[in-house]
Design a protein around this motif. Structure first.
Motif, short mmCIF file in Angstrom:
data_model
loop_
_atom_site.label_atom_id
_atom_site.label_comp_id
_atom_site.label_asym_id
_atom_site.label_seq_id
_atom_site.Cartn_x
_atom_site.Cartn_y
_atom_site.Cartn_z
N MET A 1 0.90 -1.16 0.04
CA MET A 1 -0.13 0.11 0.06
C MET A 1 0.81 1.18 0.17
SD MET A 1 -2.98 1.17 2.78
CE MET A 1 -3.69 -0.50 2.96
N GLN A 2 0.58 2.25 -0.84
CA GLN A 2 1.18 3.54 -0.90
C GLN A 2 0.49 4.40 -0.18
OE1 GLN A 2 4.31 3.70 -2.62
NE2 GLN A 2 4.24 1.48 -2.78
N PHE A 3 1.21 5.38 0.53
CA PHE A 3 0.51 6.51 1.26
C PHE A 3 0.01 7.46 0.14
CE2 PHE A 3 0.59 10.87 3.05
CZ PHE A 3 0.14 10.55 4.10
N ARG A 4 0.65 7.84 -0.83
CA ARG A 4 -0.24 8.45 -1.96
C ARG A 4 0.28 7.80 -3.13
NH1 ARG A 4 -3.96 13.02 -1.88
NH2 ARG A 4 -4.07 13.83 -3.88
N ASP A 5 -0.51 7.14 -3.91
CA ASP A 5 -0.40 6.25 -4.83
C ASP A 5 -0.08 6.82 -6.02
OD1 ASP A 5 0.35 3.91 -6.20
OD2 ASP A 5 -1.18 2.82 -5.29
N GLN A 7 2.50 5.93 -8.21
CA GLN A 7 2.56 4.79 -9.05
C GLN A 7 1.41 4.24 -9.91
OE1 GLN A 7 4.75 1.17 -7.59
NE2 GLN A 7 4.76 0.16 -9.53
N LYS A 8 0.41 4.16 -9.30
CA LYS A 8 -1.03 3.89 -9.72
C LYS A 8 -1.52 4.90 -10.57
CE LYS A 8 -3.64 0.94 -7.24
NZ LYS A 8 -4.41 0.60 -6.31
N GLN A 9 -1.46 6.00 -10.40
CA GLN A 9 -1.88 7.06 -11.09
C GLN A 9 -0.95 7.25 -12.36
OE1 GLN A 9 -0.30 11.17 -10.35
NE2 GLN A 9 -2.29 11.97 -10.54
N TYR A 10 0.41 7.02 -12.31
CA TYR A 10 1.09 7.04 -13.76
C TYR A 10 0.78 5.86 -14.69
CZ TYR A 10 4.95 6.20 -16.85
OH TYR A 10 5.65 6.09 -18.09
N GLU A 11 0.60 4.61 -14.01
CA GLU A 11 -0.04 3.57 -14.80
C GLU A 11 -1.29 3.80 -15.48
OE1 GLU A 11 -0.20 0.61 -11.95
OE2 GLU A 11 1.72 0.08 -11.83
N LEU A 353 -2.37 12.50 12.81
CA LEU A 353 -1.86 11.33 11.92
C LEU A 353 -2.45 11.50 10.62
CD1 LEU A 353 0.31 8.98 12.08
CD2 LEU A 353 -1.75 7.61 12.88
N SER A 354 -1.67 11.33 9.40
CA SER A 354 -2.33 11.44 8.24
C SER A 354 -2.41 9.84 7.68
CB SER A 354 -1.56 12.21 7.15
OG SER A 354 -1.72 13.77 7.74
N LEU A 355 -3.59 9.61 7.26
CA LEU A 355 -3.73 7.96 6.67
C LEU A 355 -3.62 8.08 5.23
CD1 LEU A 355 -6.93 7.22 8.64
CD2 LEU A 355 -4.59 6.75 9.23
N PRO A 356 -3.23 6.77 4.81
CA PRO A 356 -2.76 6.80 3.04
C PRO A 356 -4.32 7.19 2.40
CG PRO A 356 -3.10 4.55 4.03
CD PRO A 356 -3.00 5.71 5.25
N LEU A 357 -4.16 8.11 1.43
CA LEU A 357 -5.19 8.44 0.53
C LEU A 357 -4.68 8.77 -0.68
CD1 LEU A 357 -8.19 9.17 0.60
CD2 LEU A 357 -7.75 11.50 1.12
N SER A 358 -5.53 8.44 -1.89
CA SER A 358 -5.23 9.18 -3.10
C SER A 358 -6.55 8.84 -3.99
CB SER A 358 -4.10 8.57 -3.92
OG SER A 358 -4.57 7.29 -4.26
N PRO A 359 -6.77 9.47 -5.17
CA PRO A 359 -7.85 9.04 -5.93
C PRO A 359 -7.90 7.72 -6.49
CG PRO A 359 -6.72 11.11 -6.51
CD PRO A 359 -5.80 10.54 -5.62
N TYR A 360 -6.62 6.98 -6.26
CA TYR A 360 -6.61 5.58 -6.63
C TYR A 360 -6.76 4.33 -5.70
CZ TYR A 360 -5.38 8.48 -10.76
OH TYR A 360 -5.45 9.24 -11.86
N ILE A 361 -6.72 5.00 -4.40
CA ILE A 361 -6.74 3.85 -3.33
C ILE A 361 -8.00 3.09 -3.57
CG2 ILE A 361 -8.32 5.51 -1.63
CD1 ILE A 361 -6.40 4.30 0.46
#
Length: 388
Positions: A1-5, A7-11, A353-361
């Motif tokens: 799991m990425q904190f702000r993904d 890599q998935k955005q680029y893919e 505390l900041s949790l992992p989040l991105s448009p691709y989670i």
């Protein structure tokens, strides 16, 4: 799991990003290519600002605005105590004195009540000239500009909107980076709109200020870069980054903001079941966040650090924004920056505390985060029962 993904955005965006990069490589317009001008027009249209002037990074964007207004020694610049260092560093570097202002616990943004107290205190002392308020749209939500603008007008102050984390946020239909007399953003990769390196932009309605911004960013140029009419700096956005940002802006506008807001709502619904042990962030009525970060509050520092350690062991990344308020940074020692109570900012630094989040989670990833937090809360409850 990425904190702000990223890599998935680029893919997801890979075909369009690769094509945009290849066009720059083919034409070799690496500096000030047409993609820069096209991006500036697109950013201005998106935010509703008349002018957009891109630059090398978000800190330079703040500095360019300060140069336009000739902010310097003897000036007081009001800055939230709970923010990234650049918000206060930029005015201090120009010789001005940053005056730290407390924030609202629910939104993490500058407190209008604390701001007015700080302004009145500086005026009462009479040592500094109050000139400017730097607002920060922290974690994606715009500041309370209706209240801040009223205070600024009352005391004759300018507003510089630091929208580095707020790009894509809005109040009603008015978007972030259009609330300040000058507004800025950063294109650091992890921002709501980020490039693949450094980048920034400045927004304004004022034609004269826009002309100065364009001059200052290229060595104080006049008619061309070899006609230097003032002392400036070298702060241009690379054409490659502009090309990448054009692709990402389209994705942000078409689906990323919607996706990240849906994800934030999933967190809210899941975490609300845990009651007072963990407090989700709040978005004010009529406000819309771009969710640069999803930052929760724990009861105290010990429990925050315990949860972070627990999640790390489970392979879930988290971050702490920020461990230390501006007023406690050693760089500002010896400067008379504190005029008001800053207890909310001090408390937030121990509890946030900041949790992992991105448009691709994914939903599955979020469910895992929520479930593991529930497991940690259950373990804490058992420990407390044993201690009692």
């Amino acid at each position: 799991m990425q904190f702000r993904d990223l890599q998935k955005q680029y893919e997801t965006l890979k075909p369009d990003i690769d094509q945009a990069i290849q066009q720059v490589l083919t034409k070799t317009d690496f500096i000030s290519g047409p993609q820069v001008t096209e991006l500036e027009a697109a950013l201005a249209a998106y935010t509703g600002a008349k002018h957009c002037v891109t630059c090398a990074n978000g800190t330079d964007a703040l500095t360019l605005a300060l140069m336009v207004w000739n902010i310097g020694a003897g000036d007081a610049v009001f800055v939230p105590d709970f923010t990234f260092f650049a918000s206060a560093e930029a005015p201090a570097y120009e010789g001005a004195t940053p005056i730290f202002v407390d924030v609202e616990e629910d939104t993490f943004n500058i407190s209008p009540a604390s701001l007015e107290k700080a302004i009145l205190r500086v005026k009462e002392e009479g040592k500094l000239n109050p000139k400017l308020i730097i607002t920060v749209d922290l974690f994606g939500q715009p500041s309370d500009y209706q209240a801040i603008r009223r205070i600024a007008q009352k005391h004759g102050l300018l507003i510089l909107e630091d929208g580095a984390q707020g790009f894509g946020g809005r109040i009603g239909e008015k978007k972030a980076c259009s609330f300040g007399d000058i507004s800025t953003t950063s294109f650091f990769p992890a921002k709501p709109l980020g490039c693949y390196g450094d980048g920034g932009a400045v927004f304004t309605e004022n034609d004269q200020w826009a002309e100065l911004l364009r001059s200052y960013r290229v060595h104080g140029k006049g008619a061309d870069k070899y006609d230097n009419v003032r002392i400036g700096m070298n702060s241009r956005l690379d054409t490659l980054q502009a090309a990448i940002l054009s692709v990402k802006l389209k994705a942000l506008r078409e689906y990323e903001l919607e996706n990240v807001n849906l994800a934030a709502d999933r967190y809210r619904k899941g975490l609300e079941n845990y009651g007072a042990r963990i407090k989700p962030p709040m978005v004010k009525k009529g406000f819309y966040s771009s969710w640069a970060q999803y930052s929760v509050l724990l009861e105290n520092e010990k429990r925050r650090d315990s949860l972070q350690s627990f999640l790390r062991e489970k392979g879930i990344p988290t971050m702490i924004y920020y461990r230390k308020p501006m007023s406690a940074q050693r760089a500002f020692c010896g400067m008379d920056c504190v005029k008001v109570d800053l207890s909310v900012s001090q408390s937030l630094c121990k509890r946030v505390l900041s949790l992992p989040l991105s448009p691709y989670i994914t939903v599955e990833e979020q469910d895992r985060v929520i479930d593991e937090i529930g497991t940690w809360i259950g373990q804490r409850g058992i420990e407390e029962m044993r201690q009692n």
